[in-house]
Write an enzyme that holds these catalytic residues in place. Structure first.
Site, short mmCIF file in Angstrom:
data_model
loop_
_atom_site.label_atom_id
_atom_site.label_comp_id
_atom_site.label_asym_id
_atom_site.label_seq_id
_atom_site.Cartn_x
_atom_site.Cartn_y
_atom_site.Cartn_z
N ARG A 49 0.86 -1.19 0.00
CA ARG A 49 0.00 0.00 0.00
C ARG A 49 0.89 1.24 0.00
O ARG A 49 2.10 1.15 0.11
CB ARG A 49 -0.95 -0.03 1.21
CG ARG A 49 -0.22 -0.47 2.45
CD ARG A 49 -0.33 0.35 3.68
NE ARG A 49 -0.35 1.75 3.54
CZ ARG A 49 0.73 2.53 3.67
NH1 ARG A 49 1.94 2.03 3.87
NH2 ARG A 49 0.61 3.83 3.58
N GLY A 50 0.23 2.41 -0.13
CA GLY A 50 1.00 3.65 -0.30
C GLY A 50 1.17 3.82 -1.81
O GLY A 50 1.60 2.88 -2.51
N ALA A 51 0.81 5.02 -2.30
CA ALA A 51 0.72 5.20 -3.75
C ALA A 51 1.97 4.76 -4.52
O ALA A 51 1.87 3.95 -5.46
CB ALA A 51 0.36 6.66 -4.06
N GLN A 204 -2.83 2.83 9.74
CA GLN A 204 -1.50 2.93 9.10
C GLN A 204 -0.54 3.76 9.96
O GLN A 204 0.66 3.52 9.94
CB GLN A 204 -1.61 3.57 7.71
CG GLN A 204 -2.23 2.68 6.65
CD GLN A 204 -3.73 2.88 6.54
OE1 GLN A 204 -4.39 3.26 7.50
NE2 GLN A 204 -4.28 2.62 5.38
N ASP A 245 -2.15 10.68 -2.69
CA ASP A 245 -2.47 9.57 -3.61
C ASP A 245 -2.77 10.04 -5.03
O ASP A 245 -2.61 9.28 -5.98
CB ASP A 245 -3.65 8.76 -3.07
CG ASP A 245 -3.20 7.91 -1.91
OD1 ASP A 245 -3.16 8.43 -0.78
OD2 ASP A 245 -2.81 6.74 -2.14
N ASN A 255 -5.69 12.20 -0.19
CA ASN A 255 -4.81 11.41 0.66
C ASN A 255 -5.70 10.67 1.67
O ASN A 255 -6.92 10.82 1.67
CB ASN A 255 -3.78 12.31 1.36
CG ASN A 255 -2.68 11.50 2.03
OD1 ASN A 255 -2.09 10.61 1.40
ND2 ASN A 255 -2.40 11.76 3.29
N LYS A 256 -5.07 9.88 2.51
CA LYS A 256 -5.80 9.02 3.46
C LYS A 256 -6.90 9.79 4.18
O LYS A 256 -6.72 10.94 4.57
CB LYS A 256 -4.78 8.47 4.46
CG LYS A 256 -5.33 7.55 5.53
CD LYS A 256 -6.19 6.42 5.02
CE LYS A 256 -5.58 5.61 3.90
NZ LYS A 256 -6.57 4.73 3.21
O1 MRU Z 1 -4.76 3.15 1.84
P1 MRU Z 1 -3.28 3.40 1.81
O2 MRU Z 1 -2.59 2.92 3.04
O3 MRU Z 1 -2.66 2.89 0.53
O4 MRU Z 1 -3.16 4.99 1.79
C1 MRU Z 1 -1.88 5.55 1.77
C2 MRU Z 1 -1.85 7.02 1.85
O5 MRU Z 1 -2.87 7.68 1.88
C3 MRU Z 1 -0.50 7.67 1.74
O6 MRU Z 1 -0.45 8.83 2.48
C4 MRU Z 1 -0.19 7.98 0.26
O7 MRU Z 1 -0.38 6.84 -0.53
C5 MRU Z 1 1.19 8.47 0.07
S1 MRU Z 1 2.39 7.22 0.42
C6 MRU Z 1 3.93 7.85 0.13
#
Ligand code: MRU
Length: 364
Positions: A49-51, A204, A245, A255-256
């Site tokens: 996970r994480g973009a 997270q 994201d 973002n999250k």
């Molecule tokens: O649902 P997730 O855990 O994939 O969400 C992640 C986020 O919102 C992060 O802040 C974003 O992807 C940036 S990661 C460098």
């Protein structure tokens, strides 16, 4: 720092491995991705996970899946490849890095097919796809390092910094986006005090950010999401750093879930709010945040997933959006690997992307 050597996606020979982030912080376990279904499952269930890390995983996954296509001629191969691409692209909708990486892999295959028209070599195409996946990973690591250096110029030793979700090393190829300046600052004795929002419902912040920063020896304090306002009011926070994201052309950033609330609070308390956005996360084809598709996930994540017994009555209605959009007006600066962008974002983001494209073609 040992934690920086923990890659979310790695190759062991030709074996594709993904760090199963759903098992953190308890267990550091790598799972093998054997086919497109495994990759879909890993992305959908947030094992990876994480973009940026999703983009890297998708790139390697496309290589792996392409190596399993049996059909021979180039048009059959491409047709099958595009079906797999569409399937992987349906795993999560919001992080644009997924689609960006899939498009790069398609572009790479099409160049290879174009070069060898008439005498298509499946092996050569698969080799090229692996090289492209490697490039995507390396470029992301370099981008994160560059964002860390630039981000550090905005921060001062001893600052209190609040972050939301996890934009750390395991959300990227290495270093992280928003956490990259914190790691670089830690190496250089900046003595930051970091507040990590737990980030409900998938935690997270608690499971991943607190784990990463603690492992790196950073002074980290875990707080519930609803404590951010008090911590800011107390004067303990001098900057907010978050990832992204998908950033629209006007600077609205998805973002999250919960990020927009943090941004609104930061504005109220006069605290700068910095969004770390590699250019691979800027989507100029999306005009504003209104056009960003927000993933909605199973409501059981709210009341059941991380608990020994349900924390909500059976059958209660739920609403579980995974992201929200922070309007551009709350974002003090956007930190990319190519430079720091300030408002007006509609003009300045497009100018940055155009400069970056011109620079890339000069290098070629
Ligand atoms: O649902 P997730 O855990 O994939 O969400 C992640 C986020 O919102 C992060 O802040 C974003 O992807 C940036 S990661 C460098």
């Amino acid at each position: 720092m040992d934690v920086l050597n923990i890659a979310p996606v790695r190759l062991e020979g030709k074996k594709l491995l993904v760090l199963d982030q759903t098992q953190l912080p308890g267990r550091e376990v790598y799972i093998e991705i054997n086919n497109k279904e495994d990759l879909f499952d890993a992305i959908f269930h947030l094992k990876v996970r994480g973009a940026p890390a999703i983009g890297v995983a998708a790139a390697y996954g496309m290589w792996l899946a392409a190596s399993q296509i049996s059909s021979g001629d180039s048009s059959e191969f491409l047709e099958e490849f595009l079906k797999i691409k569409q399937y992987i692209g349906s795993s999560r909708p919001t992080a644009v890095n997924l689609f960006w990486a899939l498009d790069r892999m398609e572009g790479c295959l099409k160049i290879e097919i174009g070069k060898n028209y008439g005498e298509f070599s499946r092996e050569k195409a698969v080799d090229q796809l692996l090289s492209e996946a490697e490039r995507i990973r390396i470029e992301d690591e370099e981008a994160c390092r560059a964002m860390g250096e630039l981000g550090l110029t905005l921060l001062r030793p001893g600052m209190g910094i609040l972050t939301h979700c996890n934009a750390g090393t395991i959300a990227t190829a290495k270093y992280g986006t928003a956490l990259s300046p914190i790691y670089l600052g830690q190496e250089r004795g900046y003595g930051f005090r970091v507040f990590a929002d737990e980030t409900r419902p998938l935690l997270q912040g608690a499971r991943l950010t607190a784990w990463e920063l603690q492992k790196a020896g950073v002074d980290v304090t875990l707080i519930c999401d609803n404590m951010a306002s008090l911590v800011m009011k107390n004067g303990w926070v001098q900057a907010v750093v978050v990832g992204c994201d998908r950033m629209a052309a006007n600077g609205d950033g998805a973002n999250k879930i919960g990020t927009s609330g943090v941004a609104i609070l930061a504005k109220e308390y006069g605290i700068p709010f910095y969004m770390f956005v590699p250019t691979s996360t800027i989507d100029l084809s999306t005009k504003t945040g209104e056009d960003i598709v927000i993933e909605e996930r199973n409501g059981k994540e709210i009341g059941e997933l991380w608990y020994e017994k349900p924390m909500a009555p059976a059958g209660v209605k739920t609403y579980n959006p995974a992201f929200d959009v922070t309007p551009a007006k709350y974002i003090t600066a956007v930190i990319t690997e190519k430079g720091i962008v300030k408002p007006p974002y509609s003009e300045n983001l497009a100018a940055l992307i155009n400069r970056a494209k011109a620079g890339d073609s000069d290098e070629k």
